[in-house]
Design a protein around this motif. Structure first.
Motif, PDB file in Angstrom:
ATOM      1  N   VAL A  13       0.702  -1.123  -0.038  1.00  0.00           N
ATOM      2  CA  VAL A  13       0.015  -0.106  -0.147  1.00  0.00           C
ATOM      3  C   VAL A  13       0.597   1.214   0.011  1.00  0.00           C
ATOM      4  N   ALA A  14       0.232   2.275  -0.208  1.00  0.00           N
ATOM      5  CA  ALA A  14       0.818   3.541  -0.156  1.00  0.00           C
ATOM      6  C   ALA A  14      -0.181   4.633   0.445  1.00  0.00           C
ATOM      7  N   CYS A  74      -4.996   8.997   1.941  1.00  0.00           N
ATOM      8  CA  CYS A  74      -5.806   8.143   1.429  1.00  0.00           C
ATOM      9  C   CYS A  74      -4.784   6.872   1.348  1.00  0.00           C
ATOM     10  N   MET A  75      -5.332   5.545   1.478  1.00  0.00           N
ATOM     11  CA  MET A  75      -4.477   4.409   1.395  1.00  0.00           C
ATOM     12  C   MET A  75      -4.877   3.949   0.083  1.00  0.00           C
ATOM     13  N   THR A  76      -3.888   3.583  -0.791  1.00  0.00           N
ATOM     14  CA  THR A  76      -4.120   3.065  -2.086  1.00  0.00           C
ATOM     15  C   THR A  76      -3.296   1.569  -2.064  1.00  0.00           C
ATOM     16  N   LEU A  77      -3.794   0.992  -3.091  1.00  0.00           N
ATOM     17  CA  LEU A  77      -3.029  -0.354  -3.163  1.00  0.00           C
ATOM     18  C   LEU A  77      -2.006   0.088  -4.105  1.00  0.00           C
ATOM     19  N   VAL A  83      -8.164   3.840  -4.082  1.00  0.00           N
ATOM     20  CA  VAL A  83      -8.104   4.046  -2.626  1.00  0.00           C
ATOM     21  C   VAL A  83      -8.792   2.894  -2.219  1.00  0.00           C
ATOM     22  N   ILE A  84      -8.166   2.375  -0.993  1.00  0.00           N
ATOM     23  CA  ILE A  84      -8.915   1.359  -0.316  1.00  0.00           C
ATOM     24  C   ILE A  84      -9.169   1.754   1.063  1.00  0.00           C
ATOM     25  N   GLY A  85      -8.884   2.668   1.424  1.00  0.00           N
ATOM     26  CA  GLY A  85      -9.186   3.350   3.011  1.00  0.00           C
ATOM     27  C   GLY A  85      -8.421   4.550   3.142  1.00  0.00           C
ATOM     28  N   TYR A 104      -7.987   5.084  11.502  1.00  0.00           N
ATOM     29  CA  TYR A 104      -8.112   4.499  10.430  1.00  0.00           C
ATOM     30  C   TYR A 104      -9.053   3.632  10.001  1.00  0.00           C
ATOM     31  N   TRP A 105      -9.325   3.284   8.629  1.00  0.00           N
ATOM     32  CA  TRP A 105     -10.456   2.401   8.304  1.00  0.00           C
ATOM     33  C   TRP A 105     -10.140   1.963   7.176  1.00  0.00           C
ATOM     34  N   VAL A 106     -10.357   0.815   6.627  1.00  0.00           N
ATOM     35  CA  VAL A 106     -10.456   0.023   5.371  1.00  0.00           C
ATOM     36  C   VAL A 106     -11.620  -0.331   4.887  1.00  0.00           C
TER      37      VAL A 106
END
Length: 190
Positions: A13-14, A74-77, A83-85, A104-106
């Motif tokens: 993730v990034a 933003c948390m990305t794959l 964006v995944i969370g 945090y959340w996903v």
């Protein structure tokens, strides 16, 4: 000051600042994850479920980053994936505190695969190495086993219990308080 163009890469993730173009995706994943997240997060505001309002929220989030108030990533794959969370360092206090709150959340499709743990570790590294914060705190409901697991895997230590701390799902909920300091963060420079 953290650049709005900065991307913090992990293995899968990034983390990066939100972009206005993320609004439809954020609304989409919040909408399809609403029941999954309902027991653990505050009732979503209209700016989380409406694309034009989400765009306005993202612009505020970007101003908050420039002002060193909140860092809602933003948390990305991968670096260029969807964006995944979200992982957030909010309520940044400077001066004698040098602290922030962690949240945090996903989305439901990526839950239980270790992405959140990786994203939180990246955020802690940013907090201590890039932002120069000293203490990061998180408040987690006692029955939220997944979030408690993430906190422990990321080195946060249990510090106590706060009665009726946040309103979640329409009721004031007790939360367990966790924290980690720069001295205890494994990736912090000496």
């Amino acid at each position: 000051m953290l650049s709005l163009r900065a991307v913090f890469r992990g293995k899968r993730v990034a983390l990066r600042a939100p972009r206005v173009s993320d609004a439809p995706r954020i609304v989409e994943i919040r909408s399809w994850s609403i029941e999954f997240l309902r027991p653990w997060v505050p009732v979503p505001g209209p700016d989380e479920l409406d694309v034009p309002l989400a765009r306005a929220r993202i612009l505020r989030d970007r101003r908050d980053i420039r002002a060193d108030r909140h860092y809602r990533f933003c948390m990305t794959l991968g670096e260029d994936g969807p964006v995944i969370g979200r992982v957030a360092l909010t309520q940044v206090f400077r001066g004698i505190f040098q602290r922030a709150a962690l949240g945090y959340w996903v989305d439901v499709e990526h839950h239980g695969q270790g992405f959140t743990t990786e994203g939180v570790k990246l955020a802690l590294d940013v907090a201590f190495r890039e932002l120069g914060l000293h203490r990061i705190q998180a408040a987690i409901m006692p029955q939220n086993a997944a979030s408690l697991s993430v906190a422990r895997k990321c080195g946060l230590q249990h510090e106590g219990r706060a009665a009726r701390y946040l309103q979640i799902a329409g009721a004031w909920q007790d939360h367990l308080l966790f924290a980690v300091t720069a001295e205890d963060w494994p990736a912090a420079p000496p």
